[in-house]
Design an enzyme around this catalytic site. Structure first.
Site, PDB file in Angstrom:
ATOM      1  N   ARG A   1       0.826  -1.212   0.000  1.00 51.10           N
ATOM      2  CA  ARG A   1       0.000   0.000   0.000  1.00 51.10           C
ATOM      3  C   ARG A   1       0.857   1.258   0.000  1.00 51.10           C
ATOM      4  O   ARG A   1       0.417   2.329  -0.414  1.00 51.10           O
ATOM      5  CB  ARG A   1      -0.990  -0.035   1.175  1.00 51.10           C
ATOM      6  CG  ARG A   1      -2.071  -1.095   0.983  1.00 51.10           C
ATOM      7  CD  ARG A   1      -3.012  -1.168   2.162  1.00 51.10           C
ATOM      8  NE  ARG A   1      -2.352  -1.500   3.400  1.00 51.10           N
ATOM      9  CZ  ARG A   1      -2.156  -2.732   3.869  1.00 51.10           C
ATOM     10  NH1 ARG A   1      -2.602  -3.763   3.185  1.00 51.10           N
ATOM     11  NH2 ARG A   1      -1.536  -2.928   5.015  1.00 51.10           N
TER      12      ARG A   1
ATOM     13  N   GLU B   1       3.441  -5.418  13.020  1.00 48.08           N
ATOM     14  CA  GLU B   1       2.435  -5.593  14.077  1.00 48.08           C
ATOM     15  C   GLU B   1       1.852  -7.002  14.041  1.00 48.08           C
ATOM     16  O   GLU B   1       1.514  -7.562  15.061  1.00 48.08           O
ATOM     17  CB  GLU B   1       1.322  -4.545  13.914  1.00 48.08           C
ATOM     18  CG  GLU B   1       0.419  -4.450  15.128  1.00 48.08           C
ATOM     19  CD  GLU B   1      -0.787  -3.540  14.935  1.00 48.08           C
ATOM     20  OE1 GLU B   1      -1.049  -3.085  13.811  1.00 48.08           O
ATOM     21  OE2 GLU B   1      -1.474  -3.318  15.940  1.00 48.08           O
TER      22      GLU B   1
HETATM   23  P1  AMP Z   1       4.905  -2.151  11.550  1.00 46.19           P
HETATM   24  O1  AMP Z   1       6.147  -2.788  11.007  1.00 46.19           O
HETATM   25  O2  AMP Z   1       4.420  -2.830  12.782  1.00 46.19           O
HETATM   26  O3  AMP Z   1       5.081  -0.656  11.727  1.00 46.19           O
HETATM   27  O4  AMP Z   1       3.751  -2.374  10.474  1.00 46.19           O
HETATM   28  C1  AMP Z   1       3.642  -1.560   9.363  1.00 46.19           C
HETATM   29  C2  AMP Z   1       3.254  -2.332   8.133  1.00 46.19           C
HETATM   30  O5  AMP Z   1       2.238  -3.287   8.398  1.00 46.19           O
HETATM   31  C3  AMP Z   1       2.696  -1.392   7.098  1.00 46.19           C
HETATM   32  O6  AMP Z   1       3.218  -1.782   5.826  1.00 46.19           O
HETATM   33  C4  AMP Z   1       1.183  -1.554   7.160  1.00 46.19           C
HETATM   34  O7  AMP Z   1       0.634  -1.660   5.871  1.00 46.19           O
HETATM   35  C5  AMP Z   1       0.969  -2.840   7.940  1.00 46.19           C
HETATM   36  N1  AMP Z   1       0.150  -2.649   9.160  1.00 46.19           N
HETATM   37  C6  AMP Z   1       0.561  -2.858  10.430  1.00 46.19           C
HETATM   38  N2  AMP Z   1      -0.440  -2.678  11.311  1.00 46.19           N
HETATM   39  C7  AMP Z   1      -1.514  -2.317  10.561  1.00 46.19           C
HETATM   40  C8  AMP Z   1      -2.866  -1.982  10.894  1.00 46.19           C
HETATM   41  N3  AMP Z   1      -3.307  -1.988  12.167  1.00 46.19           N
HETATM   42  N4  AMP Z   1      -3.713  -1.651   9.892  1.00 46.19           N
HETATM   43  C9  AMP Z   1      -3.270  -1.649   8.601  1.00 46.19           C
HETATM   44  N5  AMP Z   1      -2.018  -1.952   8.222  1.00 46.19           N
HETATM   45  C10 AMP Z   1      -1.138  -2.292   9.191  1.00 46.19           C
END
Ligand code: AMP
Length: 180
Positions: free
Chosen positions: A66, A103
């Site tokens: 995205r 996450e």
């Molecule tokens: P992080 O590495 O935990 O910061 O996760 C970021 C990546 O995971 C991004 O590429 C987001 O598209 C996806 N992502 C993580 N958590 C969410 C969420 N709650 N809603 C949508 N996309 C998420």
């Protein structure tokens, strides 16, 4: 919050327990499908990045998948080259790759070695900043290839998870539009 941010937030859908229990997925497909959605993203991104118009950023790196949508908007507006950070097996040339945890998932990101040059000054773009694992790994790959990350832009930041600390600890500026 300005008007664009309010309207954007209204169009982003919360999907509880996706892709796994306990996660509230911030779904931008409901924003993209709305007739005003892309226009609102354009307006918001231009406003947020205005102060960087005279910076020495010379490349955009967008994170799969995205992040590609937001990254394309920024690259077309600024006229800067766009580099894709992709999952394994997608890029045809020699890559530098690194594992990461987000996450809700574990995966690997790759950047083509020839896409980042020594001295590049990069803006990294993704849709959501959650724990920061994904973007931190992207920054590490860019740095290992000789680039420097000046700033990161996210449409959405999940404040509670404090992913920004991983970037600010490295002196990378964090810009985000919608906060949860
Ligand atoms: P992080 O590495 O935990 O910061 O996760 C970021 C990546 O995971 C991004 O590429 C987001 O598209 C996806 N992502 C993580 N958590 C969410 C969420 N709650 N809603 C949508 N996309 C998420």
């Amino acid at each position: 919050m300005n008007k664009e941010q309010l309207d954007l937030k209204k169009l982003i859908k919360d999907v509880p327990n996706f892709p796994q229990n306990g996660i509230i997925f911030r779904d931008i497909t409901s924003l993209l499908i709305h007739e005003d959605g892309l226009h609102l993203i354009y307006e918001e991104v231009f406003e947020q990045l205005e102060e960087y118009a005279d910076s020495n950023i010379n490349k955009i790196v967008a994170i799969e998948s995205r992040g590609f949508i937001i990254g394309t908007i920024i690259a077309s507006h600024t006229g800067l080259p766009l580099v894709l950070a992709r999952k394994p097996g997608k890029l045809p040339n020699k890559v530098l790759q690194k594992k990461y945890s987000s996450e809700y998932s574990e995966n690997t990101l790759c950047i083509q070695i020839s896409d980042i040059k020594e001295g590049d000054n990069v803006l990294v773009v993704d849709d959501v900043l959650a724990t920061g694992g994904t973007v931190k790994t992207t920054c590490e790959i860019i740095e290992a290839l000789g680039g420097r990350v000046e700033a990161c832009y996210f449409l959405i930041e999940l404040d509670e998870l404090n992913g920004r600390r991983l970037l600010e600890d490295r002196d990378i500026k964090v810009i985000s539009s919608i906060h949860y």
